[in-house]
Design a protein around this motif. Structure first.
Motif, PDB file in Angstrom:
ATOM      1  N   ALA A 106      -7.370   2.101 -11.253  1.00 59.40           N
ATOM      2  CA  ALA A 106      -8.072   3.374 -11.066  1.00 59.40           C
ATOM      3  C   ALA A 106      -9.369   3.166 -10.277  1.00 59.40           C
ATOM      4  O   ALA A 106      -9.751   4.018  -9.467  1.00 59.40           O
ATOM      5  CB  ALA A 106      -8.361   4.017 -12.409  1.00 59.40           C
ATOM      6  N   LYS A 107     -10.031   2.036 -10.495  1.00 60.95           N
ATOM      7  CA  LYS A 107     -11.236   1.730  -9.709  1.00 60.95           C
ATOM      8  C   LYS A 107     -10.865   1.546  -8.242  1.00 60.95           C
ATOM      9  O   LYS A 107     -11.558   2.038  -7.354  1.00 60.95           O
ATOM     10  CB  LYS A 107     -11.926   0.475 -10.242  1.00 60.95           C
ATOM     11  N   ARG A 108      -9.764   0.855  -8.003  1.00 56.06           N
ATOM     12  CA  ARG A 108      -9.306   0.665  -6.608  1.00 56.06           C
ATOM     13  C   ARG A 108      -9.015   2.019  -5.958  1.00 56.06           C
ATOM     14  O   ARG A 108      -9.335   2.241  -4.798  1.00 56.06           O
ATOM     15  CB  ARG A 108      -8.062  -0.212  -6.566  1.00 56.06           C
ATOM     16  N   GLU A 109      -8.400   2.922  -6.708  1.00 60.37           N
ATOM     17  CA  GLU A 109      -8.088   4.252  -6.178  1.00 60.37           C
ATOM     18  C   GLU A 109      -9.381   5.024  -5.859  1.00 60.37           C
ATOM     19  O   GLU A 109      -9.471   5.682  -4.833  1.00 60.37           O
ATOM     20  CB  GLU A 109      -7.232   5.023  -7.180  1.00 60.37           C
ATOM     21  N   LEU A 110     -10.361   4.938  -6.727  1.00 58.91           N
ATOM     22  CA  LEU A 110     -11.661   5.579  -6.495  1.00 58.91           C
ATOM     23  C   LEU A 110     -12.290   5.056  -5.205  1.00 58.91           C
ATOM     24  O   LEU A 110     -12.773   5.826  -4.370  1.00 58.91           O
ATOM     25  CB  LEU A 110     -12.581   5.315  -7.685  1.00 58.91           C
ATOM     26  N   ILE A 111     -12.244   3.749  -5.016  1.00 61.84           N
ATOM     27  CA  ILE A 111     -12.809   3.114  -3.820  1.00 61.84           C
ATOM     28  C   ILE A 111     -12.038   3.550  -2.582  1.00 61.84           C
ATOM     29  O   ILE A 111     -12.633   3.947  -1.574  1.00 61.84           O
ATOM     30  CB  ILE A 111     -12.793   1.584  -3.980  1.00 61.84           C
ATOM     31  N   THR A 112     -10.713   3.514  -2.650  1.00 68.35           N
ATOM     32  CA  THR A 112      -9.873   3.908  -1.511  1.00 68.35           C
ATOM     33  C   THR A 112     -10.097   5.368  -1.143  1.00 68.35           C
ATOM     34  O   THR A 112     -10.222   5.703   0.038  1.00 68.35           O
ATOM     35  CB  THR A 112      -8.388   3.662  -1.840  1.00 68.35           C
ATOM     36  N   ASP A 113     -10.160   6.236  -2.147  1.00 66.45           N
ATOM     37  CA  ASP A 113     -10.397   7.662  -1.890  1.00 66.45           C
ATOM     38  C   ASP A 113     -11.735   7.895  -1.189  1.00 66.45           C
ATOM     39  O   ASP A 113     -11.831   8.724  -0.291  1.00 66.45           O
ATOM     40  CB  ASP A 113     -10.345   8.475  -3.186  1.00 66.45           C
TER      41      ASP A 113
END
Length: 88
Positions: free
Chosen positions: A75-82
């Motif tokens: 979920a942290k990776r998704e936040l960063i990617t977004d």
């Protein structure tokens, strides 16, 4: 104007560190070079800033920091990617 930032660093081992500060540039330098960096990041240098968001006060920043720390790494990776996608 915001006076606090929540930030995520990516460490050399691929892990993430989340913190709050009033001065992003100074804090990243401390994580990478000084004794004032977090104990977690000292053995995982170099670190790089991968995400930050402004907040109007320390309380709001600390609450958001806690929420981010509770997220699984995916979920942290998704936040960063977004956030990177929004910049493009």
């Amino acid at each position: 104007m915001s006076d606090w930032f929540v930030y995520i660093l990516q460490c050399a081992d691929g892990s993430f560190y989340t913190g709050i500060t009033t001065d992003l540039a100074r804090r990243i330098q401390e994580h990478n070079a000084g004794p004032n960096g977090a104990r977690y990041t000292r053995s995982r240098r170099p670190v790089s800033l991968v995400y930050s968001e402004p907040h109007e006060g320390r309380s709001a920043a600390a609450s958001r920091e806690y929420a981010i720390k509770q997220l699984p790494q995916a979920a942290k990776r998704e936040l960063i990617t977004d956030s990177l996608t929004k910049l493009q």
